[in-house]
Design an enzyme around this catalytic site. Structure first.
Site: not given
Ligand code: NOJ
Length: 535
Positions: A212, A270
């Site tokens: 993330d 990401e």
């Protein structure tokens, strides 16, 4: 042009299926999906033909941002099950040849993480506060935040605390919700703890991680002010001091060094960075294996835009001879059926774009429900849960509309998702034709179309094999040639077009027959808003 895909690691042509665990399948009747629900859905996923799952966060969390606020990264939240349920899922997935990857959230913790509680109690200047970004405020009595950074979810990126003695105190940084304090990656304890987390899950059999905010984590030491664009979501990411700071690469090298102890493990980051060279830097051989490329998500249904997105993604990975990734949707963006116009038009275009994506060399991510052609859902104000809604002072509705539970069977909510109709987000009453059960029975359904396309991608050596040898957009028609001899044609124009001569492997909509008098050796014509694969 193009990127390599040849024999390589298991993930180099993999189809990842993104499971939003709250919304996939509920096994215990509380209205929220869970890990045993995922296990129960594995046969469905094996039949669909996916290679791996990416599970959105399932670790212990107060769920302020549905799991992206992690209070214990090495245990499962009871809402989703237990470590035993995770072990059951890993074993059952591996039995079916499906790999499991988990979300890893290294940029921040939950404010309910024990570290944050001890930081508040320990006071300014303490070692405990040095795990986060605590600063004195500016202006009289430290009344103003340390800099002008804003939170991605709206409002300031700083929150002021009350010190243990009851006086107004320091401020802490949170790029997202106040319940998601950013970690200070300058502090070696932070990586030491992440290493424990990595090994904990890898030793349990997990096959890798989706990382993330992989372009976050490292912050410039002096925390300079940012330029605030009118539309914060369209801010120029590449000059934004909150993200993509040089120090992030050392973090990725350290993560990679751990993953290299587990030769099959994969990390996909990401990375919201648009400059090709800056993006590719994350894919150096000692950093991430893969980076999400969001250009297709951002492209309109327009042949030129789609061509540019593909060209750019390929050019970016080519800088490091890395593997491209493709994605049309995820839990953070409006579903593509809706983005492309909604209704039958949006669905036709979404199916066509799926064929484009699945034709390309590299790794593909399919978001749960995409294979059913689910649209975004307009939810009433009172059920919205995404912190974006509140943080934007009720001006942005947030991401709940793409997170509504999957319909499995039956004619009314909860459509077999759960035993209670009181699902965590309400399901539209008119989804009976979008259930797995209904679509399995209809040969022309989006689900059966995905199953055919994924089978072809797996079985036909011509499909999804690089490099891309030709890419053009003319008169609204996108044509992609790949090294395996596949031609993918997407008709985003205004009239039906001829397909090249050859065997038509699959189309996203029925071809229009030539008039019999023409006796054409060519296949039928490709209607607008449709795509086809020809070999
Ligand atoms: C990106 C995740 O995809 C999103 O859902 C989350 O809100 C933020 N990172 C913060 O962790």
């Amino acid at each position: 042009m193009g990127a390599m895909t040849g024999p390589g690691p298991w993930w180099s042509r993999a189809v990842f299926y993104q499971v939003y665990p709250r919304s996939f399948r509920d096994s215990n009747g509380d209205g929220v999906g869970d890990l045993d629900g995922v296990t129960a859905g594995l046969d469905y996923l094996a039949d669909l033909g996916v290679d791996a799952l990416w599970l959105n966060p399932v670790t212990v969390s107060p769920m302020a941002d549905h799991g992206y606020d992690v209070a214990d990264p090495r245990d499962i939240d009871p809402l989703f099950g237990s470590l035993e349920a995770m072990d059951r899922l890993i074993a059952a997935a591996h039995e079916r040849g499906i790999r499991i990857t988990m979300d890893l959230v290294p940029n921040h913790t939950s404010s309910a993480h024990p570290w944050f509680g001890t930081a508040l109690a320990a006071g300014p200047g303490s070692q405990q506060r040095a795990r986060y970004h605590f600063r004195d405020g500016t202006g009289p009595d430290g009344l103003h935040p340390p800099n002008n950074w804003i939170s991605i979810f709206g409002g300031p990126a700083w929150t002021r605390i009350v010190e243990p003695d009851g006086t107004p105190g320091q401020w802490y940084l949170h790029l997202f919700d106040p319940e998601q304090p950013d970690l200070n990656w300058e502090n070696p304890e932070v990586f030491e703890d992440l290493e424990k987390t990595l090994r904990f899950w890898l030793d349990r059999g997990v096959d890798g991680f989706r990382i993330d905010v992989a372009h976050g984590m490292s912050k410039p030491p002096d925390l300079p002010d940012m330029q605030i664009a009118e539309n914060r979501l369209l801010a120029d990411m590449d000059s934004d001091p909150r993200f993509n700071h040089e120090g992030v690469h050392e973090i990725h090298r350290n993560i990679r060094a751990v993953l290299d102890d587990y030769p099959d493990a994969v990390a996909v980051g990401e990375v919201w960075v648009y400059d090709n060279a800056a993006f590719a830097a994350y894919l150096r051989p000692d950093e991430l294996h893969l980076g999400f490329n969001f250009r297709l998500v951002r492209a309109e249904f327009d042949a030129d835009e789609i061509r540019d997105a593909i060209e750019n993604s390929l050019a970016a990975v080519a800088l490091q001879n890395a593997t491209p990734t493709w994605t049309l949707s995820n839990h953070d963006v409006e579903r593509e059926v809706t983005r492309y116009g909604g209704g039958p038009l949006g669905l036709a275009r979404a199916r066509a774009m799926a064929l484009v994506m699945l034709a390309l060399p590299g790794v593909v991510f399919v978001y749960n429900g995409e294979e059913l052609g689910l649209p975004n859902v307009d939810l009433p104000d009172e059920v919205l849960q995404d912190p974006v809604w509140e943080r934007s002072l009720y001006t942005e509705r947030g991401r709940d509309g793409c997170r509504v539970p999957m319909p499995w069977s039956g004619d009314a909510p909860p459509f077999g998702f759960s035993t209670t109709a009181d699902t965590w987000l309400p399901m539209p009453a008119d989804w009976s034709s979008l259930t797995v059960e209904h679509e399995l029975a209809d040969p022309d359904s989006t689900l059966n179309f995905f199953r055919r396309a994924l089978a072809l991608r797996r079985e036909r050596t011509a499909v999804a094999v690089g490099p891309v040898t030709g890419l053009s957009a003319e008169g609204g028609v996108l044509t992609v040639h790949t090294g395996g001899g596949l031609t993918c044609v997407l008709n985003a124009g205004e009239r039906p077009v001829d397909l090249p001569a050859g065997e038509v492997l699959i189309t996203s909509a029925a071809l229009q027959e030539h008039s019999p008098s023409l006796r054409s050796p060519r296949p039928g014509r490709l209607p607008v808003d449709a795509a086809a694969w020809v070999v």
